[in-house]
Design an enzyme around this catalytic site. Structure first.
Site, PDB file in Angstrom:
ATOM      1  N   ASP B  74       0.864  -1.171   0.000  1.00  0.00           N
ATOM      2  CA  ASP B  74       0.000   0.000   0.000  1.00  0.00           C
ATOM      3  C   ASP B  74       0.906   1.228   0.000  1.00  0.00           C
ATOM      4  O   ASP B  74       1.675   1.445   0.938  1.00  0.00           O
ATOM      5  CB  ASP B  74      -0.868  -0.041   1.271  1.00  0.00           C
ATOM      6  CG  ASP B  74      -1.886   1.080   1.304  1.00  0.00           C
ATOM      7  OD1 ASP B  74      -3.019   0.819   1.728  1.00  0.00           O
ATOM      8  OD2 ASP B  74      -1.545   2.219   0.911  1.00  0.00           O
ATOM      9  N   ASP B  77       0.859   3.350   3.082  1.00  0.00           N
ATOM     10  CA  ASP B  77       1.540   2.784   4.258  1.00  0.00           C
ATOM     11  C   ASP B  77       3.050   2.733   4.079  1.00  0.00           C
ATOM     12  O   ASP B  77       3.792   2.628   5.057  1.00  0.00           O
ATOM     13  CB  ASP B  77       1.052   1.351   4.516  1.00  0.00           C
ATOM     14  CG  ASP B  77      -0.401   1.310   4.963  1.00  0.00           C
ATOM     15  OD1 ASP B  77      -0.885   2.342   5.449  1.00  0.00           O
ATOM     16  OD2 ASP B  77      -1.033   0.244   4.809  1.00  0.00           O
ATOM     17  N   CYS B 102      15.892  19.504 -12.878  1.00  0.00           N
ATOM     18  CA  CYS B 102      15.905  18.223 -13.608  1.00  0.00           C
ATOM     19  C   CYS B 102      14.872  18.287 -14.724  1.00  0.00           C
ATOM     20  O   CYS B 102      15.109  17.893 -15.858  1.00  0.00           O
ATOM     21  CB  CYS B 102      15.555  17.061 -12.687  1.00  0.00           C
ATOM     22  SG  CYS B 102      16.519  16.963 -11.170  1.00  0.00           S
ATOM     23  N   HIS B 106      14.767  17.069 -18.581  1.00  0.00           N
ATOM     24  CA  HIS B 106      14.193  15.719 -18.709  1.00  0.00           C
ATOM     25  C   HIS B 106      12.668  15.704 -18.795  1.00  0.00           C
ATOM     26  O   HIS B 106      12.085  14.640 -19.008  1.00  0.00           O
ATOM     27  CB  HIS B 106      14.632  14.846 -17.525  1.00  0.00           C
ATOM     28  CG  HIS B 106      16.107  14.641 -17.435  1.00  0.00           C
ATOM     29  ND1 HIS B 106      16.812  13.856 -18.312  1.00  0.00           N
ATOM     30  CD2 HIS B 106      17.038  15.138 -16.569  1.00  0.00           C
ATOM     31  CE1 HIS B 106      18.100  13.864 -17.988  1.00  0.00           C
ATOM     32  NE2 HIS B 106      18.264  14.640 -16.937  1.00  0.00           N
ATOM     33  N   CYS B 138      24.895  15.478 -13.633  1.00  0.00           N
ATOM     34  CA  CYS B 138      23.941  16.488 -14.085  1.00  0.00           C
ATOM     35  C   CYS B 138      24.076  17.751 -13.250  1.00  0.00           C
ATOM     36  O   CYS B 138      24.083  18.865 -13.759  1.00  0.00           O
ATOM     37  CB  CYS B 138      22.506  15.967 -13.968  1.00  0.00           C
ATOM     38  SG  CYS B 138      21.904  15.160 -15.456  1.00  0.00           S
ATOM     39  N   CYS B 201      29.746 -12.420   1.024  1.00  0.00           N
ATOM     40  CA  CYS B 201      28.317 -12.275   0.720  1.00  0.00           C
ATOM     41  C   CYS B 201      27.704 -13.667   0.561  1.00  0.00           C
ATOM     42  O   CYS B 201      26.607 -13.955   1.031  1.00  0.00           O
ATOM     43  CB  CYS B 201      28.122 -11.497  -0.573  1.00  0.00           C
ATOM     44  SG  CYS B 201      28.990  -9.928  -0.678  1.00  0.00           S
ATOM     45  N   HIS B 205      24.208 -15.392   1.801  1.00  0.00           N
ATOM     46  CA  HIS B 205      23.120 -15.230   0.829  1.00  0.00           C
ATOM     47  C   HIS B 205      23.093 -16.281  -0.279  1.00  0.00           C
ATOM     48  O   HIS B 205      22.132 -16.342  -1.036  1.00  0.00           O
ATOM     49  CB  HIS B 205      23.167 -13.824   0.248  1.00  0.00           C
ATOM     50  CG  HIS B 205      22.989 -12.755   1.292  1.00  0.00           C
ATOM     51  ND1 HIS B 205      21.806 -12.618   2.002  1.00  0.00           N
ATOM     52  CD2 HIS B 205      23.838 -11.824   1.790  1.00  0.00           C
ATOM     53  CE1 HIS B 205      21.943 -11.620   2.877  1.00  0.00           C
ATOM     54  NE2 HIS B 205      23.164 -11.132   2.764  1.00  0.00           N
ATOM     55  N   ARG B 242      23.910  -0.401   2.665  1.00  0.00           N
ATOM     56  CA  ARG B 242      23.678  -1.780   3.127  1.00  0.00           C
ATOM     57  C   ARG B 242      24.955  -2.620   2.985  1.00  0.00           C
ATOM     58  O   ARG B 242      25.290  -3.406   3.853  1.00  0.00           O
ATOM     59  CB  ARG B 242      22.512  -2.374   2.313  1.00  0.00           C
ATOM     60  CG  ARG B 242      21.962  -3.709   2.773  1.00  0.00           C
ATOM     61  CD  ARG B 242      21.529  -3.714   4.209  1.00  0.00           C
ATOM     62  NE  ARG B 242      22.491  -4.505   4.943  1.00  0.00           N
ATOM     63  CZ  ARG B 242      22.669  -4.522   6.251  1.00  0.00           C
ATOM     64  NH1 ARG B 242      21.948  -3.840   7.037  1.00  0.00           N
ATOM     65  NH2 ARG B 242      23.581  -5.253   6.801  1.00  0.00           N
ATOM     66  N   CYS B 246      26.958  -4.603   5.943  1.00  0.00           N
ATOM     67  CA  CYS B 246      27.310  -6.023   5.902  1.00  0.00           C
ATOM     68  C   CYS B 246      28.799  -6.215   6.177  1.00  0.00           C
ATOM     69  O   CYS B 246      29.186  -7.092   6.941  1.00  0.00           O
ATOM     70  CB  CYS B 246      26.953  -6.634   4.545  1.00  0.00           C
ATOM     71  SG  CYS B 246      25.225  -7.154   4.416  1.00  0.00           S
TER      72      CYS B 246
END
Lengths: 164, 285
Positions: B74, B77, B102, B106, B138, B201, B205, B242, B246
């Site tokens: 949603d 949410d 921008c 564009h 840019c 990794c 994973h 991220r 890790c």
């Protein structure tokens, strides 16, 4: 024998005698048996299974439960299942073998995901860091993941896990 | 002999674990349908270059709790949408010595559809660039404005907005030609065991997805959901942030966000998810 070498010999003897209580075996000086087991205590002080249980469960110490399930610790939620269960480790392995596995599991399981808990040589690692800061390690403070006594405590605790 | 017997017993235990349900679709009945309309596949055939190491590829969405998965279904949410909304304002904002926005070059941001799906991408000078590099190029070259920090709020806003334009489009990064050497380096990095904990990794994973590391349900480490709104951070988390987290967790020395190494890793990790639709902006734990 000169006076000087005599006192050196006495000092050496004192270290050996005192070793049962004081001398710690550094990672580089470990004597392995059958390549995978460590017969001698690393700290010279008997392991304390109660302290060992804390090290096993504590996230900031061994954090063993991160990867291993342990039926004897139902009070701890979120036990991992990456490695084998700790159940019965004291029945399956000897104390010397458990000491070898806790200190350096890669001796017996070369491809193991389990970290080496007793090695203080940064040269053995790829980009070792300063604990969990993501920064480069500090040569002054780089140390083993567990102290010699913590290894002994964990081994003593694991020896109590005989049911499986 | 005694030791060998024990080893075999352990091997047997490991074998039993491998054949358990760890390596299976974690929520076989879950379907990602956004706003009751937009169906986004969360499972795909693995790309050929993986050589069969994964039976099927799964979005990280499937590994999260019911509550977290629902947040992504949603847009009202999904807290990440606030970043994209702010990104719309920034898209229109004229800045820099050229006093350009921008939108001035564009047009509508919908013109960015498909961009996220092919990032990172080799630029005309043969360098591997992430979306952030293109945006900053840019800003500094065309607008005469300051570059944004990799993890800065404006960068999060605009990358979220641009990613959203590709929502539902399959990841389609190029890994051959000029990209091949970067891809190879990223691949090597994926299998390198970093830090004092010596973790790659792949350890988590590829070898252990579906298992639990404490309370964390290990995913296949797919990147199609990035940028992701991470509940733990209460913010958008870019992929390189991220990666840094890790490597930090391996007790390792990280590379910098935006570094050559992380862009190469981004390319390789993206290529493991070739075929999975872009979800950005996803919601994760």
């Amino acid at each position: 024998m000169t006076r000087r070498s005599l006192s050196a010999a006495c000092a050496a003897t004192a270290v050996i005698w005192g070793g049962a209580t004081f001398a710690e075996i550094s990672p580089a000086d470990i004597v392995w048996e059958d390549e995978i087991a460590i017969p001698a205590s690393l700290s010279g002080t008997p392991g304390d299974p109660v302290a060992g249980a804390v090290t096993v469960s504590s996230r900031s110490a061994g954090n063993c439960l991160s990867c291993h399930q342990n039926t004897a610790m139902p009070e701890h939620d979120f036990q991992g299942n990456i490695g084998p269960s700790l159940d019965g480790s004291g029945a399956r392995w000897s104390e010397a073998e458990l000491r070898g596995i806790v200190a350096n599991a890669k001796r017996v399981f070369p491809e193991s995901m389990m970290p080496v808990f007793y090695n203080d040589n940064p040269e053995d690692y790829i980009r070792p860091g300063e604990a969990y800061t993501a920064r480069a390690y500090n040569p002054e403070t780089f140390s083993t993941l567990l102290t010699a006594q913590q290894v002994e405590d964990v081994v003593a605790y694991l020896m109590t896990l005989t049911d499986w | 002999m005694k030791t060998m017997t024990k080893l075999w017993a352990t091997v047997a235990i490991c074998g039993a674990m491998l054949s358990s349900t760890a390596f299976a679709d974690p929520h076989p009945d879950a379907e990602l349908i956004i706003e009751g309309e937009l169906h986004i596949a969360t499972r795909a055939e693995p790309p050929e270059h993986l050589g069969g190491v994964l039976p099927e590829i799964y979005s990280g969405w499937l590994f999260r709790t019911d509550e977290t998965r629902e947040l992504q279904m949603d847009d009202f949410d999904n807290p990440g949408m606030l970043f994209a909304e702010r990104g719309e304002d920034r898209w229109e904002l004229a800045e820099g010595t050229a006093n350009q926005s921008c939108a001035d070059c564009h047009g509508d941001v919908e013109s960015m559809a498909g961009v996220r799906a092919v990032m990172p991408k080799v630029n005309e000078n043969g360098e591997l660039w992430s979306m952030q590099n293109y945006i900053n190029n840019c800003r500094t070259e065309r607008m005469g404005a300051d570059a944004w920090g990799w993890n800065s709020e404006p960068m999060k806003d605009v990358t979220s907005l641009i990613s959203l334009q590709s929502r539902g489009m399959p990841v389609a990064v190029k890994i051959d030609g000029e990209a091949a050497e970067f891809w190879e380096k990223g691949r090597e990095m994926y299998y390198t065991r970093f830090g004092q904990l010596e973790l790659s990794c792949a350890n988590c994973h590829e070898d252990n997805w579906g298992r639990m590391i404490r309370a964390d349900h290990l995913s296949q480490g797919m990147s199609n959901g990035f940028p992701t709104y991470r509940l733990k951070n209460a913010s958008i988390v870019p992929l390189h942030q991220r990666f840094r987290g890790c490597i930090r967790d391996t007790r390792g020395e990280s590379f910098a966000e935006g570094s050559q190494e992380f862009r190469e890793l981004e390319l390789y990790v993206s290529s493991r998810g070739l075929g999975l639709p872009v979800e950005g902006i996803s919601v994760r734990q």
